[in-house]
Design an enzyme around this catalytic site. Structure first.
Site, mmCIF file in Angstrom:
data_model
loop_
_atom_site.group_PDB
_atom_site.id
_atom_site.type_symbol
_atom_site.label_atom_id
_atom_site.label_comp_id
_atom_site.label_asym_id
_atom_site.label_seq_id
_atom_site.Cartn_x
_atom_site.Cartn_y
_atom_site.Cartn_z
ATOM 1 N N ARG A 104 0.853 -1.181 0.000
ATOM 2 C CA ARG A 104 0.000 0.000 0.000
ATOM 3 C C ARG A 104 0.889 1.233 0.000
ATOM 4 N NH1 ARG A 104 -4.224 1.616 4.775
ATOM 5 N NH2 ARG A 104 -2.319 2.246 5.806
ATOM 6 N N THR A 108 -0.724 7.664 -1.077
ATOM 7 C CA THR A 108 -2.045 7.584 -1.728
ATOM 8 C C THR A 108 -2.955 6.535 -1.081
ATOM 9 O OG1 THR A 108 -1.344 5.864 -3.254
ATOM 10 C CG2 THR A 108 -0.947 8.142 -3.941
ATOM 11 N N ASP A 200 1.490 -1.465 12.314
ATOM 12 C CA ASP A 200 1.800 -2.013 10.991
ATOM 13 C C ASP A 200 2.120 -3.498 11.134
ATOM 14 O OD1 ASP A 200 3.141 -0.763 8.067
ATOM 15 O OD2 ASP A 200 3.405 -2.862 8.659
ATOM 16 N N ASP A 203 5.500 -4.802 9.603
ATOM 17 C CA ASP A 203 6.673 -4.346 10.360
ATOM 18 C C ASP A 203 6.777 -5.062 11.694
ATOM 19 O OD1 ASP A 203 7.599 -2.624 8.433
ATOM 20 O OD2 ASP A 203 6.572 -0.867 9.253
HETATM 21 O O1 LIG Z 1 -6.827 -2.263 3.438
HETATM 22 P P1 LIG Z 1 -5.621 -1.475 2.993
HETATM 23 O O2 LIG Z 1 -5.821 -0.003 3.199
HETATM 24 O O3 LIG Z 1 -5.195 -1.805 1.601
HETATM 25 O O4 LIG Z 1 -4.443 -1.823 4.003
HETATM 26 C C1 LIG Z 1 -4.146 -3.105 4.402
HETATM 27 C C2 LIG Z 1 -2.872 -3.593 3.787
HETATM 28 O O5 LIG Z 1 -1.752 -2.856 4.312
HETATM 29 C C3 LIG Z 1 -0.800 -3.772 4.871
HETATM 30 O O6 LIG Z 1 0.137 -4.171 3.946
HETATM 31 P P2 LIG Z 1 1.386 -3.226 3.546
HETATM 32 O O7 LIG Z 1 1.061 -2.378 2.370
HETATM 33 O O8 LIG Z 1 1.880 -2.527 4.767
HETATM 34 O O9 LIG Z 1 2.441 -4.275 3.028
HETATM 35 P P3 LIG Z 1 3.323 -5.308 3.864
HETATM 36 O O10 LIG Z 1 2.408 -6.443 4.216
HETATM 37 O O11 LIG Z 1 4.397 -5.683 2.908
HETATM 38 O O12 LIG Z 1 3.834 -4.611 5.091
HETATM 39 C C4 LIG Z 1 -1.673 -4.943 5.280
HETATM 40 O O13 LIG Z 1 -0.970 -6.116 5.497
HETATM 41 C C5 LIG Z 1 -2.664 -5.031 4.150
HETATM 42 O O14 LIG Z 1 -2.200 -5.765 3.041
HETATM 43 O O1 LIG Z 2 -3.543 -0.407 10.620
HETATM 44 C C1 LIG Z 2 -2.994 -0.834 9.584
HETATM 45 C C2 LIG Z 2 -3.424 -0.460 8.294
HETATM 46 C C3 LIG Z 2 -2.791 -0.980 7.201
HETATM 47 N N1 LIG Z 2 -1.771 -1.839 7.377
HETATM 48 C C4 LIG Z 2 -1.344 -2.220 8.599
HETATM 49 O O2 LIG Z 2 -0.404 -3.010 8.733
HETATM 50 N N2 LIG Z 2 -1.968 -1.688 9.685
HETATM 51 MG MG LIG Z 3 3.010 -3.177 6.204
#
Ligand SMILES: O=P(O)(O)OC[C@H]1O[C@H](OP(=O)(O)OP(=O)(O)O)[C@H](O)[C@@H]1O
Ligand SMILES: O=c1cc[nH]c(=O)[nH]1
Ligand SMILES: [Mg+2]
Length: 209
Positions: A104, A108, A200, A203
């Site tokens: 994500r 944006t 997150d 993370d």
């Molecule tokens: O519903 P949304 O607004 O799309 O947000 C949720 C997404 O954000 C996070 O992933 P992230 O983009 O942080 O990637 P990662 O799993 O690699 O940390 C999470 O694991 C979801 O995939």
């Molecule tokens: O709260 C949140 C939203 C998006 N992605 C995450 O990992 N945590």
């Molecule tokens: Mg993430």
């Protein structure tokens, strides 16, 4: 419209509290996510069909039941969804696993797909899309669209924590998809993080902050 199931089993809720707690370190966080994923797999498989089987116990012949062999596919959204796969496979070891890579954009909040690899027979499988977080719903929505474009017919979505905003997006875009959550939280903050949420997920799982 797809149903929202909040899996409020006491063990799931207890473990979720420690997943949310900011004092929980990476090792424990990862273990707890694995355990909750296993417990959620137990709940989400309640409707699996059974078939009759005749066996011999040490005492006598007996009519019993075994799984009817419904094919399941687990589809983690990378990265954070990976943290839930092993826990689910402990209960559904015959499931195939497909991966959808999405991140994500922090500005944006739009998802970007960077990887996809799926079992060749997804059309015949009941797919469970897995991601700890359903925030704006953009990532899960994109992942489900990608699966449908490739022929998927039966899809469910399983997340630890969902926001009402994300639930609404999935219900509008995919009325055929039921959503399974450990908790439905209050809302999103101005950065698109779930409140109260757990921070997150990627993370915290991988120690990248
Ligand atoms: O519903 P949304 O607004 O799309 O947000 C949720 C997404 O954000 C996070 O992933 P992230 O983009 O942080 O990637 P990662 O799993 O690699 O940390 C999470 O694991 C979801 O995939
Ligand atoms: O709260 C949140 C939203 C998006 N992605 C995450 O990992 N945590
Ligand atoms: Mg993430």
């Amino acid at each position: 419209m797809g149903k929202v199931h909040v899996l409020n089993h006491p063990l799931i809720q207890h473990k979720l509290t420690y997943i949310r707690d900011k004092h929980t370190g990476t090792k424990e966080f990862r273990e707890l996510v694995d355990e909750v994923a296993m417990l959620m797999a137990f709940e989400i498989t309640r409707n699996l069909p059974l078939q009759e089987k005749t066996i011999e116990t040490p005492v006598m012949e007996s009519q019993t039941q075994v799984l009817a062999g419904k094919k399941i596919g687990l589809i983690p959204i990378l990265r954070a969804g990976l943290g839930m796969v092993d826990g689910m496979l402990k209960l559904i070891p015959a499931a195939r696993v497909g991966h959808v890579g999405l991140y994500r954009d922090p500005e944006t909040l739009k998802p970007h797909e960077y990887y996809i690899k799926l079992p060749s027979d997804i059309k015949e499988r009941e797919l469970i899309v897995i991601d700890p977080m359903l925030a704006t719903g953009g990532s899960a929505n994109d992942a489900i669209h990608s699966l449908k474009k490739r022929g998927a017919k039966q899809i469910r979505l399983m997340c630890l924590v969902g926001a009402p905003e994300g639930v609404e997006v999935i219900q509008n875009e995919h009325p055929d998809v039921d959503i399974f959550l450990a908790a439905l939280d209050e809302k999103l903050d101005e950065h698109g993080y779930i409140i109260p949420g757990l921070g997150d997920a990627g993370d915290r799982l991988y120690g990248t902050k």
